[in-house]
Enzyme design. Sequence first.
Site, PDB file in Angstrom:
ATOM      1  N   TYR A  61      77.445 -45.088 -49.154  1.00  0.00           N
ATOM      2  CA  TYR A  61      78.236 -45.895 -48.223  1.00  0.00           C
ATOM      3  C   TYR A  61      77.550 -45.997 -46.858  1.00  0.00           C
ATOM      4  O   TYR A  61      77.933 -46.824 -46.040  1.00  0.00           O
ATOM      5  CB  TYR A  61      79.635 -45.297 -48.017  1.00  0.00           C
ATOM      6  CG  TYR A  61      80.458 -45.129 -49.261  1.00  0.00           C
ATOM      7  CD1 TYR A  61      80.161 -45.806 -50.444  1.00  0.00           C
ATOM      8  CD2 TYR A  61      81.554 -44.272 -49.263  1.00  0.00           C
ATOM      9  CE1 TYR A  61      80.929 -45.633 -51.580  1.00  0.00           C
ATOM     10  CE2 TYR A  61      82.325 -44.103 -50.385  1.00  0.00           C
ATOM     11  CZ  TYR A  61      82.013 -44.767 -51.553  1.00  0.00           C
ATOM     12  OH  TYR A  61      82.772 -44.590 -52.668  1.00  0.00           O
ATOM     13  N   HIS A 119      78.294 -39.030 -58.046  1.00  0.00           N
ATOM     14  CA  HIS A 119      78.911 -40.346 -57.898  1.00  0.00           C
ATOM     15  C   HIS A 119      79.046 -41.106 -59.219  1.00  0.00           C
ATOM     16  O   HIS A 119      80.000 -41.868 -59.411  1.00  0.00           O
ATOM     17  CB  HIS A 119      78.092 -41.179 -56.913  1.00  0.00           C
ATOM     18  CG  HIS A 119      78.894 -42.228 -56.205  1.00  0.00           C
ATOM     19  ND1 HIS A 119      78.622 -42.658 -54.928  1.00  0.00           N
ATOM     20  CD2 HIS A 119      79.970 -42.938 -56.588  1.00  0.00           C
ATOM     21  CE1 HIS A 119      79.489 -43.571 -54.560  1.00  0.00           C
ATOM     22  NE2 HIS A 119      80.317 -43.772 -55.555  1.00  0.00           N
TER      23      HIS A 119
END
Length: 295
Positions: A61, A119
């Site tokens: 991000y 992730h």
Amino acid sequence: MAKLTIKSSFRLNSGFEIPLLGYGTGGPLEAVYQTPANVTESVVSHAFKTGYRHVDSAVVYRNEAPCGVAIHKSKIPRADIFFTSKIPPGSMNYATAVATINETLERTGLEYVDLYLIHAPYGGRKARLEVWQALVEAQQAGKIRSLGVSNYGVHHLNELETYIEEIEREKGKGMGGVLSVGQWEVHPWLQRKDIVEWCKKRGVVVEAYCPIVRGQRLGEPSLKALAKKHEKTPAQILIRWSLQKGYVPLPKSVTPSRIEENADVYDFDLSTDDIASLDTDEYSPCSWDPTVDKD
């Protein structure tokens, strides 16, 4: 069920507490769904003022640093804030994962990360297990408090469980690490009942990203009917659904009024019939879906 509040939490398998409502700062790997770094500090700060104490970030991000700034500027005791980051798909080997964890600490200025996830299960078995081992060692060194995975299918979860059991037989109880959290896209149109059942049997907390389906299903008749009945928005109904299902929803918004709206979900309850009215057998991701990866 005990009355839920914005201060409600679950005790994880690691022994630490996780706040039930999280503030999401990203999406999958498509940049359009990530909170830009230049606004992250202000929106996370607003989330803290609203009452959130749980912030979900990730290396991909590119907003860990401003999350860290918001945490430090908040003056909220560090022990009261729950911060998550994630090993990215591009760091799926032992050495890179070790470096990635250290870089998260450097970028955020934090002494520890409350929760670190893998992730996605990309890269193959060897890569997944190497990265898990890096997380375990970082936890043992005090850099991470709790461990988890994101976007794992049941076959990936079984693989990890088998590995943990093998390490424990070889090195002793706890040496293989403890799985505390799993994060998936979960909502009425993607309920992932097989994964949820796997987690429930093992006390693994389920975090739900995209809990309001990126706004794509807010016009559903069943949802609109509940919004009208409870005098709430469809998004609030979906967040409440997630909470009452026993999940940890991670709604994301950069709009201050919606950050507040997403937290205003504690003055009503969905009945059993309400929840049943949102039950579907759809398998409709609005995001990526690495759970089906067979590598």
